[in-house]
Design an enzyme around this catalytic site. Structure first.
Site, PDB file in Angstrom:
ATOM      1  N   HIS A  75       1.028  -1.190   0.103  1.00  0.00           N
ATOM      2  CA  HIS A  75      -0.024   0.225   0.026  1.00  0.00           C
ATOM      3  C   HIS A  75       0.733   1.130   0.008  1.00  0.00           C
ATOM      4  O   HIS A  75       1.772   1.235   0.732  1.00  0.00           O
ATOM      5  CB  HIS A  75      -0.732  -0.054   1.260  1.00  0.00           C
ATOM      6  N   TYR A 203      -9.448   5.639   7.296  1.00  0.00           N
ATOM      7  CA  TYR A 203      -9.570   5.893   8.947  1.00  0.00           C
ATOM      8  C   TYR A 203     -10.572   7.268   9.035  1.00  0.00           C
ATOM      9  O   TYR A 203     -10.412   8.227   8.123  1.00  0.00           O
ATOM     10  CB  TYR A 203      -8.071   6.441   9.431  1.00  0.00           C
ATOM     11  N   PRO A 291      -4.277   0.375  18.811  1.00  0.00           N
ATOM     12  CA  PRO A 291      -4.064  -0.243  17.430  1.00  0.00           C
ATOM     13  C   PRO A 291      -4.157   0.790  16.133  1.00  0.00           C
ATOM     14  O   PRO A 291      -3.767   0.743  15.129  1.00  0.00           O
ATOM     15  CB  PRO A 291      -4.937  -1.380  17.290  1.00  0.00           C
ATOM     16  N   LYS A 295       0.973  -0.104  15.176  1.00  0.00           N
ATOM     17  CA  LYS A 295       2.406  -0.204  15.483  1.00  0.00           C
ATOM     18  C   LYS A 295       2.750  -1.406  16.627  1.00  0.00           C
ATOM     19  O   LYS A 295       3.832  -1.929  16.759  1.00  0.00           O
ATOM     20  CB  LYS A 295       2.900   0.858  16.533  1.00  0.00           C
ATOM     21  N   TYR A 383       4.097   6.300  10.212  1.00  0.00           N
ATOM     22  CA  TYR A 383       3.118   5.369   9.715  1.00  0.00           C
ATOM     23  C   TYR A 383       3.756   4.207   9.205  1.00  0.00           C
ATOM     24  O   TYR A 383       3.601   2.951   9.463  1.00  0.00           O
ATOM     25  CB  TYR A 383       1.938   5.744   8.832  1.00  0.00           C
TER      26      TYR A 383
HETATM   27  P1  FAS Z   1       1.572 -11.832  21.836  1.00  0.00           P
HETATM   28  O1  FAS Z   1       0.724 -11.286  22.933  1.00  0.00           O
HETATM   29  O2  FAS Z   1       1.156 -11.758  20.254  1.00  0.00           O
HETATM   30  O3  FAS Z   1       2.307 -13.152  22.031  1.00  0.00           O
HETATM   31  C1  FAS Z   1       2.514 -13.572  23.522  1.00  0.00           C
HETATM   32  C2  FAS Z   1       2.562 -15.056  23.425  1.00  0.00           C
HETATM   33  O4  FAS Z   1       2.920 -15.394  24.601  1.00  0.00           O
HETATM   34  C3  FAS Z   1       0.966 -15.763  23.185  1.00  0.00           C
HETATM   35  O5  FAS Z   1       1.127 -16.613  22.299  1.00  0.00           O
HETATM   36  C4  FAS Z   1       0.848 -16.245  24.565  1.00  0.00           C
HETATM   37  O6  FAS Z   1       0.029 -17.424  24.685  1.00  0.00           O
HETATM   38  C5  FAS Z   1       2.357 -16.390  25.115  1.00  0.00           C
HETATM   39  N1  FAS Z   1       2.266 -16.400  26.761  1.00  0.00           N
HETATM   40  C6  FAS Z   1       1.698 -15.522  27.457  1.00  0.00           C
HETATM   41  N2  FAS Z   1       1.942 -15.951  28.665  1.00  0.00           N
HETATM   42  C7  FAS Z   1       2.775 -16.908  28.858  1.00  0.00           C
HETATM   43  C8  FAS Z   1       3.476 -17.773  29.822  1.00  0.00           C
HETATM   44  N3  FAS Z   1       3.393 -17.474  30.934  1.00  0.00           N
HETATM   45  N4  FAS Z   1       4.004 -18.926  29.161  1.00  0.00           N
HETATM   46  C9  FAS Z   1       4.235 -19.368  28.060  1.00  0.00           C
HETATM   47  N5  FAS Z   1       3.704 -18.603  27.100  1.00  0.00           N
HETATM   48  C10 FAS Z   1       2.967 -17.458  27.324  1.00  0.00           C
HETATM   49  N6  FAS Z   1      -1.454  -4.537  16.753  1.00  0.00           N
HETATM   50  C11 FAS Z   1      -1.459  -3.809  15.458  1.00  0.00           C
HETATM   51  O7  FAS Z   1      -0.510  -3.544  14.975  1.00  0.00           O
HETATM   52  N7  FAS Z   1      -2.593  -3.569  14.896  1.00  0.00           N
HETATM   53  C12 FAS Z   1      -3.724  -4.200  15.392  1.00  0.00           C
HETATM   54  O8  FAS Z   1      -4.839  -4.022  14.706  1.00  0.00           O
HETATM   55  C13 FAS Z   1      -3.895  -4.785  16.577  1.00  0.00           C
HETATM   56  N8  FAS Z   1      -5.035  -5.467  16.935  1.00  0.00           N
HETATM   57  C14 FAS Z   1      -5.086  -6.250  18.186  1.00  0.00           C
HETATM   58  C15 FAS Z   1      -6.133  -6.708  18.712  1.00  0.00           C
HETATM   59  C16 FAS Z   1      -6.132  -7.531  20.081  1.00  0.00           C
HETATM   60  C17 FAS Z   1      -7.265  -8.120  20.572  1.00  0.00           C
HETATM   61  C18 FAS Z   1      -4.685  -7.624  20.858  1.00  0.00           C
HETATM   62  C19 FAS Z   1      -4.772  -8.203  22.185  1.00  0.00           C
HETATM   63  C20 FAS Z   1      -3.680  -6.768  20.321  1.00  0.00           C
HETATM   64  C21 FAS Z   1      -3.703  -6.148  19.061  1.00  0.00           C
HETATM   65  N9  FAS Z   1      -2.579  -5.733  18.481  1.00  0.00           N
HETATM   66  C22 FAS Z   1      -2.575  -5.243  17.142  1.00  0.00           C
HETATM   67  C23 FAS Z   1      -1.419  -5.835  18.989  1.00  0.00           C
HETATM   68  C24 FAS Z   1      -0.680  -7.205  18.621  1.00  0.00           C
HETATM   69  O9  FAS Z   1      -0.650  -7.198  17.485  1.00  0.00           O
HETATM   70  C25 FAS Z   1       0.478  -6.952  19.493  1.00  0.00           C
HETATM   71  O10 FAS Z   1       1.378  -6.144  19.479  1.00  0.00           O
HETATM   72  C26 FAS Z   1       1.459  -8.345  19.119  1.00  0.00           C
HETATM   73  O11 FAS Z   1       0.526  -9.604  19.071  1.00  0.00           O
HETATM   74  C27 FAS Z   1       2.601  -8.439  20.002  1.00  0.00           C
HETATM   75  O12 FAS Z   1       3.501  -9.527  19.832  1.00  0.00           O
HETATM   76  P2  FAS Z   1       4.052 -10.185  20.775  1.00  0.00           P
HETATM   77  O13 FAS Z   1       4.780  -9.510  21.831  1.00  0.00           O
HETATM   78  O14 FAS Z   1       4.498 -11.562  20.417  1.00  0.00           O
HETATM   79  O15 FAS Z   1       2.763 -10.582  22.101  1.00  0.00           O
HETATM   80  C1  PHB Z   2      -5.918  -4.308  10.664  1.00  0.00           C
HETATM   81  O1  PHB Z   2      -6.143  -4.655   9.484  1.00  0.00           O
HETATM   82  O2  PHB Z   2      -6.382  -5.038  11.847  1.00  0.00           O
HETATM   83  C2  PHB Z   2      -5.604  -2.856  11.178  1.00  0.00           C
HETATM   84  C3  PHB Z   2      -5.224  -1.901  10.237  1.00  0.00           C
HETATM   85  C4  PHB Z   2      -4.522  -0.460  10.759  1.00  0.00           C
HETATM   86  C5  PHB Z   2      -4.563  -0.435  11.896  1.00  0.00           C
HETATM   87  C6  PHB Z   2      -5.091  -1.363  12.979  1.00  0.00           C
HETATM   88  C7  PHB Z   2      -5.589  -2.563  12.409  1.00  0.00           C
HETATM   89  O3  PHB Z   2      -4.251   0.792  12.212  1.00  0.00           O
END
Ligand code: FAS
Ligand code: PHB
Length: 388
Positions: A75, A203, A291, A295, A383
């Site tokens: 994009h 957005y 989100p 980032k 971004y």
């Molecule tokens: P993660 O949370 O992805 O991974 C951590 C891992 O550790 C998990 O698999 C968990 O099961 C495991 N774990 C936890 N405790 C443990 C323990 N005690 N023992 C062993 N394993 C354990 N970011 C964006 O950029 N755009 C978005 O749209 C966006 N939407 C999101 C929506 C939701 C609902 C959430 C919760 C987050 C969102 N995020 C988004 C942020 C998300 O993408 C995180 O930044 C990303 O998953 C971070 O990756 P990790 O640091 O690997 O953590």
């Molecule tokens: C998504 O596609 O999940 C998404 C994209 C941009 C954002 C947040 C979420 O800023």
């Protein structure tokens, strides 16, 4: 009790843990990944959707970008919609860079496949992981698997276990400084196998609240609307969500049955430092962003860039400088992403009465953005991702 040994013990098989494992493997550093959930759970979480070029480059560096190159959508910009009009922010024109739309779900699946292909240990359903001796010279982990207690001895521990993980909680509280901001709303997200409303993300700042039109492929759309934190999903049948999206985004769209629907809270959070002795935190274990700026996943990747480079230096030349500098180097970039995510969230979401001073400041921010190349350049360079 079974006992094994490795160089770097990684807790968590999310993007941070899996990408770190691959970067270490390519650098010839041995690691073991312990994940609490099973593989199906990890591979089916619906989360982020936008990759910075730095994240794409790292996936290329570890040879895990074949599907990303085939299916990822490059994009050149995004649109900002307000007062019934859409305004394009052209990244390629402003900063000569792009982003790639490719779901975190896919990144996770690709990294798990790659980890299993190189035959390095990835332990799913590792329960009750506990960190011992992190402030000494010979840390070890214990965990339960198949009703047996296991010990994993290591040189270092990488806490990649997300916000609710065990790693940050292992650091004595008096040694941590935390910074926290919760927002008075959430994002209600919907995933549907319908073509996206537009070829780029939109957005929207609207008097009814924020909305975002995103996608996963030309056939799968991802949408969000600003909602109450305590929204009950049963009060949001698909039809109501589609109607709200049309009102806020001001575009026509193909609708269809949702294949996923969820409400996520928004939070800005940083825990300093990102190290305690031989325990290093990366990703959501150390910081959370709303989100809005896309980032979260990309900050996990930049932490992994700094941490994998530090471990490579340590094991190749015995030099601890980059390990000692890890927390400050990672946090320097984390805080800039926290600022951008907070700024974009503050500008686009409904916080205040439309006639309030704060609401007029939001409108002035938007008007300045679309009227100033300098302002659009500032948005674009954040971004697409600031340099590592
Ligand atoms: P993660 O949370 O992805 O991974 C951590 C891992 O550790 C998990 O698999 C968990 O099961 C495991 N774990 C936890 N405790 C443990 C323990 N005690 N023992 C062993 N394993 C354990 N970011 C964006 O950029 N755009 C978005 O749209 C966006 N939407 C999101 C929506 C939701 C609902 C959430 C919760 C987050 C969102 N995020 C988004 C942020 C998300 O993408 C995180 O930044 C990303 O998953 C971070 O990756 P990790 O640091 O690997 O953590
Ligand atoms: C998504 O596609 O999940 C998404 C994209 C941009 C954002 C947040 C979420 O800023």
């Amino acid at each position: 009790m079974a006992e094994i040994r490795t160089q770097v013990a990684i807790i968590g098989a999310g993007p941070a843990g899996l990408l770190l494992g691959q970067m270490l493997h390519v650098a010839g550093v041995d690691s073991v990944i312990l994940e609490r959930q099973d593989r199906t759970y990890v591979e089916n979480r619906i989360r982020a959707g936008v990759l910075e070029q730095g994240t794409v480059d790292m996936l290329h560096e570890v040879g895990v970008d074949a599907r990303l190159k085939r299916e990822g959508l490059v994009h050149d910009g995004v649109e900002i919609a307000f007062l019934g009009k859409r305004h394009r922010v052209d990244f390629r024109d402003l900063v000569g860079k792009t982003v790639t739309v490719y779901g975190q779900t896919e990144v996770t699946r690709d990294l798990i496949e790659a980890r299993l292909a190189v035959g390095r240990p990835l332990v799913f359903e590792a329960a009750d992981v506990a960190i011992h001796g992190a402030d000494g010279d010979a840390p070890w982990l214990t965990y339960r698997k198949d009703d047996a207690l296991h010990t994993l001895r290591c040189d270092y521990v990488a806490g990649c276990d997300g916000y609710h993980g065990v790693s940050r909680q292992t650091i004595p509280r008096h040694l941590l400084r935390t910074y926290d901001r919760t927002y008075p709303f959430g994002w209600l997200g919907i995933l549907a196998d319908v073509p996206p409303a537009s070829h780029e993300l939109i957005y929207a700042a609207h008097e009814r609240g924020f909305a975002l039109a995103s996608m996963r492929s030309p056939r799968r759309s991802r949408y969000y609307i600003q909602s109450r934190i305590d929204e009950r999903l049963e009060e949001w049948p698909d039809e109501r969500i589609w109607e709200e999206l049309k009102l806020r985004l001001g575009v026509s769209m193909t609708t269809g049955p949702s294949i996923e629907k969820s409400v996520a809270p928004l939070r800005s959070f940083v825990s300093e430092p990102m190290r305690w002795g031989r325990l290093f935190l990366a990703g959501d274990a150390a910081h959370i962003v709303p989100p809005t700026g896309a980032k979260g996943l990309n900050l996990a990747a930049s932490d992994v860039y700094y941490l994998s480079r530090a471990f490579r230096s340590r094991y190749r030349s015995g030099d601890d400088y980059l390990l000692d500098a890890y927390s400050s180097m990672a946090l320097a970039r984390v805080w800039k992403a926290e600022r951008f995510s907070w700024w974009l969230t503050s500008m686009l979401h409904k916080f205040h009465d439309p006639d309030s001073f704060e609401a007029r400041m939001q409108l002035a921010e938007l008007e300045y953005l679309i009227g100033s190349r300098a302002a659009r350049t500032a948005l674009a360079e954040n971004y697409v991702g600031l340099p590592y």
